[in-house]
Enzyme design. Structure first.
Site, short mmCIF file in Angstrom:
data_model
loop_
_atom_site.label_atom_id
_atom_site.label_comp_id
_atom_site.label_asym_id
_atom_site.label_seq_id
_atom_site.Cartn_x
_atom_site.Cartn_y
_atom_site.Cartn_z
N HIS A 269 9.09 -91.60 24.22
CA HIS A 269 10.02 -91.53 25.13
C HIS A 269 11.38 -91.76 24.23
O HIS A 269 11.55 -92.87 23.54
CB HIS A 269 9.80 -92.63 26.15
CG HIS A 269 11.14 -92.75 27.33
ND1 HIS A 269 11.28 -93.79 28.16
CD2 HIS A 269 12.00 -91.70 27.47
CE1 HIS A 269 12.48 -93.54 28.82
NE2 HIS A 269 13.09 -92.16 28.37
N ARG B 191 11.31 -89.05 36.02
CA ARG B 191 11.89 -88.76 37.08
C ARG B 191 12.18 -87.36 37.69
O ARG B 191 12.35 -87.15 39.01
CB ARG B 191 13.45 -89.32 36.77
CG ARG B 191 13.56 -90.77 36.60
CD ARG B 191 14.96 -91.16 36.10
NE ARG B 191 15.06 -90.40 34.71
CZ ARG B 191 16.28 -90.14 34.27
NH1 ARG B 191 17.51 -90.76 34.84
NH2 ARG B 191 16.55 -89.63 32.98
N ASN C 110 8.82 -87.08 25.98
CA ASN C 110 9.05 -87.59 27.39
C ASN C 110 10.62 -88.12 27.43
O ASN C 110 11.23 -88.63 26.38
CB ASN C 110 8.30 -88.98 27.46
CG ASN C 110 8.69 -89.45 28.84
OD1 ASN C 110 8.84 -90.87 28.86
ND2 ASN C 110 8.81 -88.73 29.89
N GLY C 111 11.15 -87.52 28.45
CA GLY C 111 12.65 -87.90 28.62
C GLY C 111 13.48 -86.77 29.21
O GLY C 111 13.97 -85.69 28.59
N ASP C 112 14.10 -86.99 30.35
CA ASP C 112 15.11 -85.96 31.03
C ASP C 112 14.59 -84.88 31.36
O ASP C 112 15.42 -83.81 31.68
CB ASP C 112 16.46 -86.14 30.01
CG ASP C 112 16.97 -87.65 30.20
OD1 ASP C 112 16.73 -88.32 30.80
OD2 ASP C 112 17.92 -87.70 29.03
N CYS D 34 7.24 -100.43 27.95
CA CYS D 34 7.88 -101.09 29.13
C CYS D 34 8.93 -101.84 28.40
O CYS D 34 8.68 -102.98 27.76
CB CYS D 34 6.97 -101.80 29.81
SG CYS D 34 7.48 -102.56 31.36
N PRO E 46 3.13 -92.16 33.76
CA PRO E 46 2.82 -93.28 34.39
C PRO E 46 4.02 -93.95 35.11
O PRO E 46 4.96 -94.22 34.58
CB PRO E 46 2.19 -94.23 33.30
CG PRO E 46 2.15 -93.41 32.18
CD PRO E 46 3.22 -92.46 32.13
N LEU E 47 4.01 -94.01 36.47
CA LEU E 47 5.31 -94.11 37.24
C LEU E 47 4.76 -95.34 38.28
O LEU E 47 3.96 -95.36 39.09
CB LEU E 47 5.76 -92.93 38.05
CG LEU E 47 6.21 -91.67 37.38
CD1 LEU E 47 6.19 -90.60 38.36
CD2 LEU E 47 7.18 -92.05 36.88
N THR E 48 5.61 -96.40 37.89
CA THR E 48 5.19 -97.80 38.51
C THR E 48 5.74 -97.58 40.12
O THR E 48 6.90 -96.94 40.26
CB THR E 48 5.99 -98.82 37.96
OG1 THR E 48 5.32 -99.08 36.81
CG2 THR E 48 5.50 -100.25 38.87
#
Length: 720
Positions: free
Chosen positions: A504, A586, A561-563, A423, A316-318
Site C-alpha cells: 500500500h 475504497r 494498492n492505493g487510490d 494496519c 481485505p476490508l474491515t
C-alpha cells in the site's frame, strides 16, 4: 427489480462525443495527469493541441448545471464534502472498542471520557418483542421438540401467540415472498422469518383441529422434526461448532506448531548468543553455522499462485469486506478476494466472530480468470485455483504460526493466508501487530517462515505499507528480507517462503492525508524484478535449494494498492508501475463495477436504477448469509448502511466536466439527473436508512446508526 442496462462508454466514444473539457487520457497516459483543457488551441500536423489548465485540487469537476448554488454564491465557489478515511484496515468492531486508543488517553494513561457525537457507536437493539423457543422455531405447531429448559424456559412455545404478539408483522418488500425461500427452496429462519406467511399454512386434520405448518417452495410441509436441513448450500468454510468449543477449551493440539516453536526458541537463542558474542569481538565467539540445528520438518510444497493483468483483486476490508459485498464484487468481475482481517488469538480461542469472517461464497471458490498474460510459475494449475484468501493479524510468532495451522487444517477452501503488516490503528500497532511489524523485520521473518512451515500446501503472503514514518521508508528492505531471508539465514534456512507481497503506497503516519505514492511502488516493482533474478542466481550458486522454500518456483508476485478508481488508473499501474496486479479498496466500495470497467476497458455510466439494483442484490445476499428473521435482516441493514456510506460518494461520470475521475476528489453539493440519482448521492445517513427500507422494510424504532466518519470512536476502515 430488474436494473436498467448501464450506458457503456468506450474511450473512443467519449472522445467522439465529449467536449474538449471532457476528454480523458488513454491507457498509456499516467493517471496522475489529471488536467482539463481550455478552449485555446493550436493546430500541429492536423492535430488539435490543447493548453492544459490545472484541475482544482480535491474538488470533483461537477458540470455547472448540476451544482446546487446557494443564493448569492458563485458557482465557482464550492465547498466539497470531507471524508475521514483514516484507520485503514482497523477492526473497529464493538467488541474491540473497550481496548481504546492512545488518543483517548489522558494523564497517567487513563482514558478520557469520550465526548461528542456517537461516543460508543452502537446500533441499538433489533430483536423480537418476545423470544420464540428453539424447540418450536422450525416445527409444526403440534409437534414441538423437547425443550431442554423445561419449565425454566423463558421463551414462547405458543406459535400463534408469537406470530400475533412476539414479533412485528410480515414485511411487504419483495412482494411479500421470502428471498431465501425463493433461492434455496426452503427458509432456515422458520417461524422467525419476517416473510413467514409465504412459506406457512394452516392445515385441518380429520378431528377438526387446525395446525400451523411450515412449507417449502413447492408447498410441501417440513418433516415433523422441523429439520429444514442446510438451506444455504452456497456458503463454504463453515467450521463446526464443536471445533470452536474445543479451541476455546484448549483441546485442539497443534503438533506441527508446537514442534516448530520449540525448535524456533532454541534457534533464536543460539543466534542471539552468536550475535552478542560476535558484537563483543571475543575469541570465544560462537559460530552460528556450526551450532545450527535443522528444523524438525521442512515446509510442504505449496500450491502455485498467479497474479496477472486480468486478475484485479479486492482488498481485505474491515466491516465492508463482508461476504455479501465480496459476492457482489465477484458478480461484477472481481477475480481475487480476501476475508476481513481476523485476529490470530481469537481464532485460537474459537471465537465465533473471527471464524465467521472465514466463510466464503461458492463463487469465491471458482478459478480466477487466466490468460497467461503475466509470468506464470511452472506447475500452476488454474483449474485448481480459487479466488478466496484469508488475512490474519498477530503480534508474536507463536500466535501467527498456530493460527495459520488452524486455518490450513479447518478451512478446505483457501487460496492463501495473508499476514497483515500494514494496519495503522493504535490498538494493533501498540500491541506489536499490523504496521508495527514493519519496524521489526527479524520478527516478521520468523513469522513468515513459521507460517510457511505449518500451512501444508497453502501459500503465505504479506501486505505491508511503505513504512511507519514519512521520513523512513522500510518496505524495500522488508521485501528483500521476505524474498531472500536475512543475510545470516538465507544460505542456511533458504528463503522464508513469502509467495507474494502487496504494498500500500502510504506510511502509517501518512494515513490518508496524501495520495498513494505510486512512484515508490514502481521503484519497488523494479527492485522485486531484480530480487527474482537474484533468487535464480542463488539457486545456482549457493547449494541445492529446497524447492519447498521457494514459493512459485522462486518468483515473488508483487501487488500494488492505493487510490485505484478507474480502469485508467488500473492499467496505468500495471503497465507503468509494472505491478503484477492491483488490489482495490475504497474504489470498489464506491463503485463495485470498477471490475467490470477493467474487464471491458471502458467507463460505465451506471443509471441510478441499476445502482439501486446493486443495493437490492446486497440486501438479498445479506439475508441469504445472515437470515430473514429480525436479527438477520437488521444485520443486513447495518452492513448495507456501512456500504452506502461509501457508495453515496460516487459521482456519475455523466455529471463530470472531464475524466478520469479521482478517488481523492470530493464533490460540492449537486443534484443528479433524476430524483433517485440525487437520493443515492445523499450524505445524510437518514436517507441511507430510507434506501435500506425499500428492501428490508421499516427499521425498528430501537435501531440506530451513526456513520463511522462522524464517530469519535471509529473512523472509516477501508484499505486503498
Amino acid at each position: 427489480m430488474e436494473p436498467q442496462e448501464s450506458t457503456k462508454r468506450s474511450q473512443d466514444e467519449i472522445h467522439d462525443t465529449a467536449t474538449p473539457e471532457q476528454q480523458e487520457p488513454t491507457h498509456d497516459e499516467p493517471a496522475s495527469k489529471r488536467q482539463r483543457f481550455d478552449e485555446s488551441a493550436e493546430t500541429q500536423n492536423g492535430t488539435t493541441k490543447k493548453s492544459p489548465v490545472d484541475r482544482v485540487k480535491g474538488v470533483a469537476p461537477i458540470k455547472a448545471e448540476y451544482l446546487i448554488v446557494a443564493p448569492g454564491q458563485s458557482a465557482k465557489v464550492v465547498v466539497p464534502d470531507v471524508f475521514d478515511d483514516d484507520e485503514a484496515e482497523g477492526r473497529g468492531t464493538i467488541e474491540h472498542q473497550q481496548q481504546g486508543d492512545s488518543r483517548d488517553a489522558g494523564k497517567g494513561g487513563k482514558r478520557k471520557k469520550k465526548t461528542g457525537q456517537n461516543k460508543e457507536r452502537t446500533f441499538g437493539t433489533f430483536s423480537d418483542a418476545q423470544r420464540l423457543c428453539n424447540s418450536v422455531a422450525w416445527t409444526p405447531e403440534f409437534s414441538p421438540r423437547s425443550c431442554k429448559f423445561g419449565e425454566r424456559c423463558n421463551g414462547l412455545h405458543d406459535i400463534r401467540k408469537y406470530l400475533k404478539e412476539g414479533r412485528r408483522a410480515d414485511l411487504e418488500t419483495f412482494g411479500g415472498k421470502c428471498p431465501t425461500l425463493e433461492k434455496f427452496g426452503k427458509c432456515p429462519s422458520g417461524w422467525r422469518c419476517l416473510f413467514v406467511s409465504s412459506h406457512s399454512k394452516e392445515v385441518e386434520h380429520e378431528d377438526g383441529r387446525k395446525e400451523l405448518v411450515l412449507t417449502d417452495k413447492d408447498g410441501n410441509t417440513y418433516p415433523d422434526d422441523g429439520d429444514t436441513g442446510d438451506a444455504n448450500t452456497e456458503v463454504v468454510n463453515n467450521v463446526e461448532g464443536q471445533i470452536k468449543i474445543d479451541l476455546s477449551r484448549k483441546r485442539v493440539q497443534f503438533e506441527k506448531s508446537d514442534k516448530y516453536l520449540k525448535w524456533l526458541e532454541k534457534d533464536t537463542q543460539i543466534f542471539r548468543d552468536h550475535h552478542h558474542k560476535q558484537k563483543d569481538g571475543g575469541a570465544e565467539a560462537l559460530d552460528y553455522r556450526a551450532m545450527y540445528v535443522e528444523p524438525p520438518f521442512k515446509p510442504s510444497e505449496k500450491k502455485r499462485l498467479y497474479f496477472g493483468r486480468e486478475t484485479p483483486a479486492l482488498a481485505p476490508l474491515t466491516t465492508q469486506g463482508n461476504l455479501p459485498f465480496r459476492r457482489l464484487c465477484v458478480d461484477l468481475g472481481c477475480e481475487l478476494t480476501y476475508s476481513e482481517m481476523a485476529m490470530g488469538m481469537p481464532l485460537l480461542q474459537g471465537a465465533k466472530s473471527d471464524w465467521t469472517l472465514m466463510r466464503a461464497h461458492k463463487s469465491e471458490t471458482t478459478p480466477p480468470r487466466f490468460n497467461g498474460d503475466g509470468p506464470v510459475a511452472q506447475g500452476y494449475d488454474n483449474s485448481k485455483d480459487l479466488k478466496f484468501g484469508a488475512q490474519i493479524a498477530a503480534n508474536v510468532p507463536w500466535v501467527a504460526i498456530k493460527s495459520t495451522e488452524a486455518l490450513a487444517r479447518f478451512l478446505p477452501h483457501l487460496r492463501l493466508i495473508d499476514l497483515n503488516c500494514g494496519c495503522p490503528i493504535d490498538m494493533l500497532y501498540k500491541s506489536g501487530a499490523g504496521s508495527a511489524l514493519l519496524d521489526a523485520p527479524s520478527k516478521l521473518e520468523r513469522m513468515i517462515r513459521g507460517m510457511n512451515a505449518v500451512s501444508d500446501d497453502v501459500p503465505i503472503t504479506a501486505k505491508i505499507r511503505m513504512g511507519v514514518r514519512d521520513d523512513k521508508f522500510t518496505a524495500q528492505k522488508n521485501i528483500e528480507r521476505l524474498a531472500l531471508g536475512s543475510e545470516e539465514h538465507r544460505d542456511i534456512l533458504g528463503a522464508p517462503g513469502c509467495a507474494a507481497v502487496t504494498l500500500h503506497g502510504r506510511t502509517r503516519q501518512q494515513r490518508y492525508t496524501r495520495a498513494a505514492n505510486w512512484e515508490y511502488i514502481a521503484e519497488t516493482a523494479a527492485m522485486i524484478k531484480r530480487l527474482n533474478e537474484k533468487t535464480d542466481s542463488l539457486t545456482d550458486t549457493i547449494r541445492e535449494v529446497d524447492e519447498r522454500t521457494l514459493p512459485n518456483g522462486g518468483r515473488m508476485f508483487f501487488i500494488g494498492n492505493g487510490d485505484c478508481y478507474s480502469h485508467i488508473d488500473y492499467f496505468d499501474h500495471v503497465d507503468n508501475a509494472k505491478v503484477d496486479t492491483v488490489m482495490i479498496g475504497r474504489g470498489a466500495i464506491i463503485k463495485p463495477w470498477i471490475y467490470e470497467e477493467i474487464q471491458t476497458g471502458q467507463y460505465l455510466d451506471k443509471s441510478a436504477t441499476e445502482r439501486l439494483g446493486y443495493i437490492e442484490k446486497f440486501a438479498r445476499y445479506g439475508m441469504e448469509a445472515w437470515g430473514s428473521d429480525e436479527l438477520g435482516i437488521n444485520y443486513t441493514r447495518r452492513f448495507l448502511l456501512e456500504f452506502l456510506s461509501f457508495f453515496s460518494r460516487y459521482v456519475p461520470i455523466g455529471l463530470l466536466e472531464y475524466l478520469p475521475p479521482s478517488i481523492n476528489e470530493r464533490p460540492p453539493a449537486y443534484k443528479g439527473r433524476n430524483e433517485l440519482e440525487t437520493l443515492l448521492a445523499s450524505k445524510d445517513y437518514k436517507d441511507w436508512i430510507k434506501i435500506s427500507e425499500m428492501f428490508l422494510g421499516p427499521a425498528p424504532a430501537t435501531f440506530s446508526f451513526t456513520p463511522k466518519h462522524k464517530s469519535n470512536s471509529y473512523e472509516i476502515e477501508a484499505e486503498g
